[in-house]
Design a protein around this motif. Sequence first.
Motif, PDB file in Angstrom:
ATOM      1  N   GLY A 290       0.809  -1.208   0.000  1.00 58.72           N
ATOM      2  CA  GLY A 290       0.000   0.000   0.000  1.00 58.72           C
ATOM      3  C   GLY A 290       0.843   1.259   0.000  1.00 58.72           C
ATOM      4  N   ARG A 291       0.346   2.242  -0.740  1.00 59.53           N
ATOM      5  CA  ARG A 291       0.998   3.553  -0.752  1.00 59.53           C
ATOM      6  C   ARG A 291       0.000   4.607  -1.191  1.00 59.53           C
ATOM      7  N   GLY A 292      -0.159   5.629  -0.383  1.00 61.18           N
ATOM      8  CA  GLY A 292      -0.958   6.779  -0.767  1.00 61.18           C
ATOM      9  C   GLY A 292      -2.436   6.463  -0.872  1.00 61.18           C
ATOM     10  N   THR A 293      -3.108   7.347  -1.604  1.00 60.66           N
ATOM     11  CA  THR A 293      -4.559   7.251  -1.762  1.00 60.66           C
ATOM     12  C   THR A 293      -4.894   6.678  -3.133  1.00 60.66           C
ATOM     13  N   GLY A 294      -5.764   5.703  -3.157  1.00 61.33           N
ATOM     14  CA  GLY A 294      -6.170   5.087  -4.417  1.00 61.33           C
ATOM     15  C   GLY A 294      -7.053   3.897  -4.135  1.00 61.33           C
ATOM     16  N   PRO A 295      -7.458   3.200  -5.174  1.00 63.83           N
ATOM     17  CA  PRO A 295      -8.353   2.049  -4.982  1.00 63.83           C
ATOM     18  C   PRO A 295      -7.638   0.876  -4.332  1.00 63.83           C
ATOM     19  N   THR A 296      -8.419  -0.041  -3.812  1.00 61.91           N
ATOM     20  CA  THR A 296      -7.898  -1.299  -3.279  1.00 61.91           C
ATOM     21  C   THR A 296      -8.323  -2.427  -4.204  1.00 61.91           C
ATOM     22  N   ALA A 297      -7.338  -3.200  -4.642  1.00 60.27           N
ATOM     23  CA  ALA A 297      -7.618  -4.383  -5.459  1.00 60.27           C
ATOM     24  C   ALA A 297      -7.262  -5.631  -4.669  1.00 60.27           C
ATOM     25  N   LEU A 298      -8.191  -6.542  -4.588  1.00 65.08           N
ATOM     26  CA  LEU A 298      -7.979  -7.858  -3.979  1.00 65.08           C
ATOM     27  C   LEU A 298      -7.741  -8.840  -5.127  1.00 65.08           C
ATOM     28  N   VAL A 299      -6.527  -9.382  -5.200  1.00 68.41           N
ATOM     29  CA  VAL A 299      -6.133 -10.240  -6.312  1.00 68.41           C
ATOM     30  C   VAL A 299      -5.994 -11.663  -5.787  1.00 68.41           C
TER      31      VAL A 299
ATOM     32  N   ARG B 241     -13.064  -4.479   2.177  1.00 66.18           N
ATOM     33  CA  ARG B 241     -11.921  -3.575   2.043  1.00 66.18           C
ATOM     34  C   ARG B 241     -11.626  -3.225   0.582  1.00 66.18           C
ATOM     35  N   ALA B 242     -12.160  -4.015  -0.340  1.00 61.71           N
ATOM     36  CA  ALA B 242     -11.756  -3.914  -1.744  1.00 61.71           C
ATOM     37  C   ALA B 242     -12.731  -3.087  -2.564  1.00 61.71           C
ATOM     38  N   ASP B 243     -12.202  -2.424  -3.580  1.00 58.45           N
ATOM     39  CA  ASP B 243     -13.011  -1.816  -4.636  1.00 58.45           C
ATOM     40  C   ASP B 243     -13.084  -2.746  -5.849  1.00 58.45           C
ATOM     41  N   ILE B 244     -12.012  -3.503  -6.068  1.00 52.89           N
ATOM     42  CA  ILE B 244     -11.853  -4.372  -7.231  1.00 52.89           C
ATOM     43  C   ILE B 244     -11.499  -5.757  -6.735  1.00 52.89           C
ATOM     44  N   VAL B 245     -12.138  -6.784  -7.273  1.00 56.41           N
ATOM     45  CA  VAL B 245     -11.814  -8.171  -6.943  1.00 56.41           C
ATOM     46  C   VAL B 245     -11.453  -8.889  -8.239  1.00 56.41           C
ATOM     47  N   ILE B 246     -10.238  -9.427  -8.291  1.00 49.16           N
ATOM     48  CA  ILE B 246      -9.759 -10.169  -9.457  1.00 49.16           C
ATOM     49  C   ILE B 246      -9.573 -11.625  -9.031  1.00 49.16           C
ATOM     50  N   ASP B 247     -10.298 -12.534  -9.677  1.00 52.62           N
ATOM     51  CA  ASP B 247     -10.300 -13.947  -9.323  1.00 52.62           C
ATOM     52  C   ASP B 247      -9.868 -14.727 -10.561  1.00 52.62           C
ATOM     53  N   ILE B 248      -8.612 -15.206 -10.570  1.00 56.40           N
ATOM     54  CA  ILE B 248      -8.018 -15.785 -11.779  1.00 56.40           C
ATOM     55  C   ILE B 248      -8.253 -17.295 -11.803  1.00 56.40           C
TER      56      ILE B 248
END
Length: 340
Positions: free
Chosen positions: A44-53, A136-143
Motif C-alpha cells: 500500500g501507498r498513498g490514496t487510491g483504490p484497493t484491489a484484492l487479487v 476492504r476492496a473496490d476491485i476483486v480479481i479472481d483468476i
Amino acid sequence: MSVSPIRSTVDFDKPGKQYGHLYVPYSYNLGGWANLMLPVTVIGRGTGPTALVLAGNHGDEYPGQIAVMRLLRELSPEHVTGRLILVPTLTMPGAKAATRLSPLDGKNFNRCFPGNPTGTPSEVVAHYLTTELFPRADIVIDIHTGGRSLDFEPCAHMHLVPKGPQRDQMLAATEAWNTDFCFLYADVAGTGLLPVEAENQGKVVVTTEMGGSENVTALVHAETQMGLRNVLMHFGLLPGKAVTRESLGLAPTRWVQALNWDDYRFAPESGVYENLVPLGEDVSAGQPVGAIHFLERPDRDPVYVLANTDGVLLATRAPSIVAQGDCVACIAHDVDPRKL
C-alpha cells in the motif's frame, strides 16, 4: 455474521509491503491444534483504490497462482498507488495435491460463499473473504483456468450484472485483459460462487479462464501475467498507461456469451472422449464437436456430442476419460454486451 476465527499476521491498513499469512484453525488426526496457513501480501501507498487479487480458488488451476506470486515478489510500495491485497493460493491443500477440491473437506471453494465461521476450512475462508477482505476492496480479481477438467480458449470473463456503473466498469476491466475473447457466462453447476458474493457487495469483479488441462503453455503463462498487470494499470494501481488491443495492433476482442443451459454440452455416456474441433473455431448447429469411444466395445460406433446452435467452441474436455454427465464443451455466441 459471526466473527471469523482466522488470524492475519499482516495489517491491511498499514502502508508499505508486508508478507504474512492467514491462519485458519482446524484439526486432523495428527494435529489437534493445527492451522492451515494461506500466504497473503499487502502493498500500500498513498490514496487510491484497493484491489484484492486472488488465485488458486481451485487448487489445480496454476497460471494465476504463478502470476500472483511473480507480482508480489516484484512489486515495491513505490510501484503502487492505492493498495493491493494478494492471495496467490486460496485452496492450498488442493494446490499441493493438484486437485480441484480441497482434500481437507472435499469442498469446492467456489461453492462455499458466503461461508460459515464455524464450518469446514473452506467455508471458514469463504466467510473471511466475505466479511473481511471484500469489504476492504473496490476491485476483486479472481483468476481461473479450466483446471484439469476443461481446456478453455484463454479469456477474461464476467457475469452480466445489472445495468449501471458496476457493469460498465466490469466490461472495461474485462477488456483490459486483452484476450482474444471476452466471455459472459452463466453458473450451470451450483451456487455460492466467490464472484457472485463480491458482485453482490458492489465490487468491480474481473475473472478469467486462462486455458486449462495439465499442460500450461508459455503463452498462457505470459498472457495471464501481462493481462493481470494491464488490468491493474487500467485502474491506476500500477504506473504507466494500460495498453489496448488497438495499440498492440490486434483486432478488437470478440465478446461471446453462453447464458443458456443448452450452451453447455454434457457427456451422455462414459467412455474415451475425442475432441473434434479446435478451440476458438466456429461451429454450426448439429455439427459434432466430440466423440465418445468405448474401450471395452471397440466394435461399437462412437456416440457424438453435437453443437445445439451456431457459435464458437470456447471450452472443451481436457482428460480423455469422461464420465456420463461431465461437461465436454461450451458453445458461445457473439454478443455486444453494451446493448444487453
